[in-house]
Write an enzyme that holds these catalytic residues in place. Structure first.
Site, mmCIF file in Angstrom:
data_model
loop_
_atom_site.group_PDB
_atom_site.id
_atom_site.type_symbol
_atom_site.label_atom_id
_atom_site.label_comp_id
_atom_site.label_asym_id
_atom_site.label_seq_id
_atom_site.Cartn_x
_atom_site.Cartn_y
_atom_site.Cartn_z
ATOM 1 N N LYS A 71 15.649 5.550 -37.840
ATOM 2 C CA LYS A 71 16.499 4.622 -38.608
ATOM 3 C C LYS A 71 17.953 4.877 -38.241
ATOM 4 O O LYS A 71 18.425 6.020 -38.268
ATOM 5 C CB LYS A 71 16.270 4.861 -40.114
ATOM 6 N N SER B 97 25.799 2.067 -50.760
ATOM 7 C CA SER B 97 26.299 2.646 -49.502
ATOM 8 C C SER B 97 26.473 1.551 -48.457
ATOM 9 O O SER B 97 27.410 1.575 -47.662
ATOM 10 C CB SER B 97 25.319 3.695 -48.977
ATOM 11 N N ARG C 85 20.214 0.802 -60.490
ATOM 12 C CA ARG C 85 21.511 0.169 -60.752
ATOM 13 C C ARG C 85 21.359 -1.153 -61.476
ATOM 14 O O ARG C 85 21.967 -1.406 -62.489
ATOM 15 C CB ARG C 85 22.266 -0.063 -59.434
ATOM 16 N N HIS D 220 25.818 7.966 -56.591
ATOM 17 C CA HIS D 220 24.895 9.093 -56.380
ATOM 18 C C HIS D 220 25.365 10.327 -57.165
ATOM 19 O O HIS D 220 24.566 11.022 -57.786
ATOM 20 C CB HIS D 220 24.846 9.491 -54.896
HETATM 21 O O1 PNS Z 1 18.645 6.054 -50.625
HETATM 22 P P1 PNS Z 1 17.452 5.249 -50.217
HETATM 23 O O2 PNS Z 1 17.583 4.808 -48.785
HETATM 24 O O3 PNS Z 1 17.145 4.125 -51.163
HETATM 25 O O4 PNS Z 1 16.199 6.284 -50.282
HETATM 26 C C1 PNS Z 1 14.931 5.862 -49.896
HETATM 27 C C2 PNS Z 1 14.000 7.059 -49.694
HETATM 28 C C3 PNS Z 1 14.597 8.059 -48.723
HETATM 29 C C4 PNS Z 1 13.750 7.757 -51.018
HETATM 30 C C5 PNS Z 1 12.655 6.472 -49.138
HETATM 31 O O5 PNS Z 1 12.908 5.667 -48.035
HETATM 32 C C6 PNS Z 1 11.666 7.548 -48.710
HETATM 33 O O6 PNS Z 1 11.096 8.221 -49.546
HETATM 34 N N1 PNS Z 1 11.489 7.720 -47.397
HETATM 35 C C7 PNS Z 1 10.599 8.714 -46.831
HETATM 36 C C8 PNS Z 1 9.344 8.063 -46.242
HETATM 37 C C9 PNS Z 1 8.333 7.736 -47.321
HETATM 38 O O7 PNS Z 1 7.871 8.593 -48.045
HETATM 39 N N2 PNS Z 1 8.034 6.447 -47.436
HETATM 40 C C10 PNS Z 1 7.135 5.931 -48.437
HETATM 41 C C11 PNS Z 1 7.848 5.724 -49.743
HETATM 42 S S1 PNS Z 1 6.781 5.146 -50.986
#
Ligand code: PNS
Length: 162
Positions: free
Chosen positions: A44, A131, A93, A20
């Site tokens: 979550k 993570s 990645r 990150h």
């Molecule tokens: O680090 P991560 O867990 O891969 O990040 C994922 C994240 C936080 C970017 C994604 O889960 C997100 O945007 N969550 C907010 C809810 C949302 O908008 N969901 C629809 C995504 S298309």
């Protein structure tokens, strides 16, 4: 892009890793302003609480004049809209990330057509860091210090002792 262009780097950051940090450093060199947006999702289960994740990011990033840390709840598209940003940054990645990222980018584009998702390839030394695996290594007594900055490793070890 103007001198005020704002990009959002969203994620769970549970916890923040060298991978990150690499993306944050590189994105902050490309975009004049960057917000690291930490997801607060009460439904979550995360190892680190929202506040702990924010504090760790603050500690690890130190002062980067064009980088802000913020939190968001709910839809990423709504949060991005509320900041007036037009760019979402995500790290890629490996090919295995592609499908999920592709789905998210297209969904966000549908909800928020004027926002672009921009992908940055992780540096090769970070391309396998996640993570999830770091938490597993640490919780099983392994050494996660190759993958996370000192303060994160310290907090992982504290969790282990609890
Ligand atoms: O680090 P991560 O867990 O891969 O990040 C994922 C994240 C936080 C970017 C994604 O889960 C997100 O945007 N969550 C907010 C809810 C949302 O908008 N969901 C629809 C995504 S298309």
């Amino acid at each position: 892009m103007s001198e005020h262009t704002l990009a959002i780097y969203p994620g769970s950051f549970d916890p923040i890793t060298y991978g990150h940090l690499d993306i944050i450093q590189r994105a902050s060199a490309v975009f004049p302003r960057l917000i690291v947006a930490v997801l607060h999702n009460p439904h979550k289960k995360s190892l680190f609480s929202f506040d702990e994740r924010i504090l760790l990011i603050r500690e690890v990033l130190g002062h980067m004049p064009n980088v802000k840390i913020d939190g968001f709840e709910g839809l990423l598209a709504d949060y991005v809209r509320s900041t007036n940003a037009k760019i979402i940054v995500r790290g890629l990645r490996a090919i295995s990330d592609f499908e999920y990222e592709f789905q998210m980018a297209l969904t966000n584009k549908k909800i928020c057509p004027d926002v672009e998702t921009v992908f940055m390839m992780s540096g090769e030394q970070y391309s396998y860091i996640s993570s999830r695996l770091i938490k597993e290594i640490s919780m099983l007594g392994g050494d996660a210090s190759y993958f996370v900055p000192g303060p994160v490793n310290r907090e992982l070890l504290k969790k282990l002792r609890k």
